[in-house]
Design a protein around this motif. Structure first.
Motif, PDB file in Angstrom:
ATOM      1  N   ILE A 179     -22.403 -41.937  24.228  1.00  0.00           N
ATOM      2  CA  ILE A 179     -22.707 -40.501  24.209  1.00  0.00           C
ATOM      3  C   ILE A 179     -22.174 -39.825  22.935  1.00  0.00           C
ATOM      4  O   ILE A 179     -22.089 -38.607  22.864  1.00  0.00           O
ATOM      5  CB  ILE A 179     -22.188 -39.786  25.471  1.00  0.00           C
ATOM      6  N   GLY A 180     -21.797 -40.637  21.940  1.00  0.00           N
ATOM      7  CA  GLY A 180     -21.469 -40.079  20.629  1.00  0.00           C
ATOM      8  C   GLY A 180     -20.006 -39.940  20.285  1.00  0.00           C
ATOM      9  O   GLY A 180     -19.677 -39.411  19.228  1.00  0.00           O
ATOM     10  N   LEU A 181     -19.114 -40.405  21.149  1.00  0.00           N
ATOM     11  CA  LEU A 181     -17.695 -40.345  20.824  1.00  0.00           C
ATOM     12  C   LEU A 181     -17.305 -41.577  20.008  1.00  0.00           C
ATOM     13  O   LEU A 181     -17.949 -42.626  20.116  1.00  0.00           O
ATOM     14  CB  LEU A 181     -16.834 -40.276  22.086  1.00  0.00           C
ATOM     15  N   PHE A 182     -16.261 -41.440  19.204  1.00  0.00           N
ATOM     16  CA  PHE A 182     -15.786 -42.538  18.374  1.00  0.00           C
ATOM     17  C   PHE A 182     -14.518 -43.124  18.978  1.00  0.00           C
ATOM     18  O   PHE A 182     -13.555 -42.409  19.236  1.00  0.00           O
ATOM     19  CB  PHE A 182     -15.488 -42.048  16.958  1.00  0.00           C
ATOM     20  N   GLU A 183     -14.537 -44.434  19.172  1.00  0.00           N
ATOM     21  CA  GLU A 183     -13.359 -45.107  19.719  1.00  0.00           C
ATOM     22  C   GLU A 183     -12.352 -45.365  18.615  1.00  0.00           C
ATOM     23  O   GLU A 183     -12.692 -45.802  17.521  1.00  0.00           O
ATOM     24  CB  GLU A 183     -13.739 -46.432  20.370  1.00  0.00           C
ATOM     25  N   VAL A 184     -11.100 -45.076  18.900  1.00  0.00           N
ATOM     26  CA  VAL A 184     -10.022 -45.402  17.982  1.00  0.00           C
ATOM     27  C   VAL A 184      -9.102 -46.404  18.657  1.00  0.00           C
ATOM     28  O   VAL A 184      -9.016 -46.457  19.887  1.00  0.00           O
ATOM     29  CB  VAL A 184      -9.221 -44.149  17.542  1.00  0.00           C
ATOM     30  N   ILE A 185      -8.450 -47.194  17.847  1.00  0.00           N
ATOM     31  CA  ILE A 185      -7.478 -48.162  18.339  1.00  0.00           C
ATOM     32  C   ILE A 185      -6.198 -47.924  17.552  1.00  0.00           C
ATOM     33  O   ILE A 185      -6.199 -48.004  16.323  1.00  0.00           O
ATOM     34  CB  ILE A 185      -7.969 -49.603  18.155  1.00  0.00           C
ATOM     35  N   SER A 186      -5.134 -47.592  18.239  1.00  0.00           N
ATOM     36  CA  SER A 186      -3.876 -47.300  17.562  1.00  0.00           C
ATOM     37  C   SER A 186      -2.764 -48.180  18.127  1.00  0.00           C
ATOM     38  O   SER A 186      -2.900 -48.781  19.188  1.00  0.00           O
ATOM     39  CB  SER A 186      -3.518 -45.822  17.717  1.00  0.00           C
ATOM     40  N   TYR A 187      -1.671 -48.206  17.384  1.00  0.00           N
ATOM     41  CA  TYR A 187      -0.502 -48.952  17.847  1.00  0.00           C
ATOM     42  C   TYR A 187       0.107 -48.278  19.070  1.00  0.00           C
ATOM     43  O   TYR A 187       0.023 -47.059  19.221  1.00  0.00           O
ATOM     44  CB  TYR A 187       0.556 -49.026  16.749  1.00  0.00           C
ATOM     45  N   SER A 188       0.742 -49.048  19.902  1.00  0.00           N
ATOM     46  CA  SER A 188       1.428 -48.508  21.074  1.00  0.00           C
ATOM     47  C   SER A 188       2.835 -48.040  20.735  1.00  0.00           C
ATOM     48  O   SER A 188       3.518 -47.472  21.571  1.00  0.00           O
ATOM     49  CB  SER A 188       1.499 -49.575  22.175  1.00  0.00           C
ATOM     50  N   PHE A 189       3.275 -48.289  19.502  1.00  0.00           N
ATOM     51  CA  PHE A 189       4.600 -47.864  19.057  1.00  0.00           C
ATOM     52  C   PHE A 189       4.568 -46.384  18.698  1.00  0.00           C
ATOM     53  O   PHE A 189       3.593 -45.899  18.139  1.00  0.00           O
ATOM     54  CB  PHE A 189       5.039 -48.643  17.814  1.00  0.00           C
ATOM     55  N   VAL A 190       5.648 -45.677  18.990  1.00  0.00           N
ATOM     56  CA  VAL A 190       5.742 -44.266  18.639  1.00  0.00           C
ATOM     57  C   VAL A 190       7.110 -43.962  18.043  1.00  0.00           C
ATOM     58  O   VAL A 190       8.073 -44.687  18.257  1.00  0.00           O
ATOM     59  CB  VAL A 190       5.504 -43.338  19.852  1.00  0.00           C
ATOM     60  N   SER A 191       7.149 -42.857  17.324  1.00  0.00           N
ATOM     61  CA  SER A 191       8.419 -42.414  16.739  1.00  0.00           C
ATOM     62  C   SER A 191       9.016 -41.300  17.593  1.00  0.00           C
ATOM     63  O   SER A 191       8.312 -40.611  18.338  1.00  0.00           O
ATOM     64  CB  SER A 191       8.195 -41.903  15.315  1.00  0.00           C
ATOM     65  N   LYS A 192      10.310 -41.120  17.431  1.00  0.00           N
ATOM     66  CA  LYS A 192      10.986 -40.025  18.121  1.00  0.00           C
ATOM     67  C   LYS A 192      10.451 -38.686  17.628  1.00  0.00           C
ATOM     68  O   LYS A 192      10.262 -37.763  18.400  1.00  0.00           O
ATOM     69  CB  LYS A 192      12.488 -40.131  17.881  1.00  0.00           C
ATOM     70  N   GLU A 193      10.165 -38.602  16.348  1.00  0.00           N
ATOM     71  CA  GLU A 193       9.648 -37.366  15.752  1.00  0.00           C
ATOM     72  C   GLU A 193       8.299 -36.970  16.359  1.00  0.00           C
ATOM     73  O   GLU A 193       8.071 -35.804  16.674  1.00  0.00           O
ATOM     74  CB  GLU A 193       9.505 -37.531  14.247  1.00  0.00           C
ATOM     75  N   LEU A 194       7.406 -37.945  16.521  1.00  0.00           N
ATOM     76  CA  LEU A 194       6.086 -37.648  17.092  1.00  0.00           C
ATOM     77  C   LEU A 194       6.227 -37.071  18.494  1.00  0.00           C
ATOM     78  O   LEU A 194       5.603 -36.071  18.829  1.00  0.00           O
ATOM     79  CB  LEU A 194       5.217 -38.908  17.114  1.00  0.00           C
ATOM     80  N   TYR A 195       7.064 -37.670  19.316  1.00  0.00           N
ATOM     81  CA  TYR A 195       7.248 -37.174  20.679  1.00  0.00           C
ATOM     82  C   TYR A 195       7.918 -35.806  20.689  1.00  0.00           C
ATOM     83  O   TYR A 195       7.581 -34.941  21.486  1.00  0.00           O
ATOM     84  CB  TYR A 195       8.021 -38.194  21.522  1.00  0.00           C
TER      85      TYR A 195
ATOM     86  N   ILE B  35      -1.033 -41.394  25.785  1.00  0.00           N
ATOM     87  CA  ILE B  35      -1.876 -41.668  24.611  1.00  0.00           C
ATOM     88  C   ILE B  35      -2.079 -40.436  23.730  1.00  0.00           C
ATOM     89  O   ILE B  35      -2.269 -40.550  22.528  1.00  0.00           O
ATOM     90  CB  ILE B  35      -3.235 -42.264  25.058  1.00  0.00           C
ATOM     91  N   PHE B  36      -1.991 -39.250  24.293  1.00  0.00           N
ATOM     92  CA  PHE B  36      -2.336 -38.038  23.561  1.00  0.00           C
ATOM     93  C   PHE B  36      -1.624 -37.853  22.209  1.00  0.00           C
ATOM     94  O   PHE B  36      -2.272 -37.489  21.225  1.00  0.00           O
ATOM     95  CB  PHE B  36      -2.115 -36.803  24.443  1.00  0.00           C
ATOM     96  N   PRO B  37      -0.315 -38.076  22.095  1.00  0.00           N
ATOM     97  CA  PRO B  37       0.334 -37.860  20.789  1.00  0.00           C
ATOM     98  C   PRO B  37      -0.240 -38.726  19.669  1.00  0.00           C
ATOM     99  O   PRO B  37      -0.482 -38.228  18.565  1.00  0.00           O
ATOM    100  CB  PRO B  37       1.805 -38.198  21.052  1.00  0.00           C
ATOM    101  N   THR B  38      -0.480 -39.990  19.925  1.00  0.00           N
ATOM    102  CA  THR B  38      -1.035 -40.845  18.868  1.00  0.00           C
ATOM    103  C   THR B  38      -2.483 -40.483  18.573  1.00  0.00           C
ATOM    104  O   THR B  38      -2.903 -40.505  17.415  1.00  0.00           O
ATOM    105  CB  THR B  38      -0.926 -42.344  19.239  1.00  0.00           C
ATOM    106  N   LEU B  39      -3.234 -40.111  19.585  1.00  0.00           N
ATOM    107  CA  LEU B  39      -4.618 -39.691  19.374  1.00  0.00           C
ATOM    108  C   LEU B  39      -4.662 -38.396  18.554  1.00  0.00           C
ATOM    109  O   LEU B  39      -5.498 -38.247  17.661  1.00  0.00           O
ATOM    110  CB  LEU B  39      -5.313 -39.507  20.724  1.00  0.00           C
ATOM    111  N   SER B  40      -3.751 -37.501  18.822  1.00  0.00           N
ATOM    112  CA  SER B  40      -3.671 -36.252  18.050  1.00  0.00           C
ATOM    113  C   SER B  40      -3.300 -36.520  16.596  1.00  0.00           C
ATOM    114  O   SER B  40      -3.828 -35.876  15.689  1.00  0.00           O
ATOM    115  CB  SER B  40      -2.640 -35.316  18.674  1.00  0.00           C
ATOM    116  N   LYS B  41      -2.399 -37.453  16.369  1.00  0.00           N
ATOM    117  CA  LYS B  41      -2.006 -37.807  15.001  1.00  0.00           C
ATOM    118  C   LYS B  41      -3.208 -38.341  14.217  1.00  0.00           C
ATOM    119  O   LYS B  41      -3.410 -38.003  13.050  1.00  0.00           O
ATOM    120  CB  LYS B  41      -0.887 -38.848  15.047  1.00  0.00           C
ATOM    121  N   ILE B  42      -4.034 -39.134  14.861  1.00  0.00           N
ATOM    122  CA  ILE B  42      -5.246 -39.660  14.224  1.00  0.00           C
ATOM    123  C   ILE B  42      -6.223 -38.516  13.930  1.00  0.00           C
ATOM    124  O   ILE B  42      -6.832 -38.470  12.859  1.00  0.00           O
ATOM    125  CB  ILE B  42      -5.898 -40.730  15.120  1.00  0.00           C
TER     126      ILE B  42
END
Length: 82
Positions: free
Chosen positions: A4-20, A48-55
Motif C-alpha cells: 500500500i506504498g509504505l517503505f520498510e526500514v530495518i534498523s539495529y536493535s541497539f539504542v543509546s541512552k541519549e535517544l531514549y 521501536i518508535f525511537p529508532t524509527l523516528s531517528k530514521i
C-alpha cells in the motif's frame, strides 16, 4: 504494508541512552549490553518508535519529504533474569 506504498526500514536493535532520554523513556529498564560495540549502542530497545523516528529525521534532513515508514522487528523486554 509495502503493497500500500509504505517503505520498510530495518534498523539495529541497539539504542543509546541519549535517544531514549530524548523521548522521555526510561533507559534504566532496558536490557543492557555487557560489552557494547560503541558508547552509542548500550541497550536493547523495548520499543521501536525511537529508532524509527531517528530514521525519519535523517531522511527529512536529506530533503526526503514523502515518508511513510514501517518496521517489523523484535523488541527486548527486561524480565529481571540473567
Amino acid at each position: 504494508l509495502a503493497d500500500i506504498g509504505l517503505f520498510e526500514v530495518i534498523s539495529y536493535s541497539f539504542v543509546s541512552k541519549e535517544l531514549y532520554s530524548n523521548f522521555g523513556l526510561n533507559f534504566d529498564k532496558l536490557v543492557k549490553i555487557e560489552n557494547p560495540l560503541s558508547e552509542e549502542w548500550v541497550g536493547m530497545r523495548d520499543f521501536i518508535f525511537p529508532t524509527l523516528s531517528k530514521i525519519a529525521v535523517r531522511n527529512i534532513n536529506r530533503q526526503i519529504k514523502n515518508l511513510r515508514l514501517f518496521e517489523i522487528s523484535r523488541i527486548f523486554l527486561n524480565k529481571g533474569k540473567e
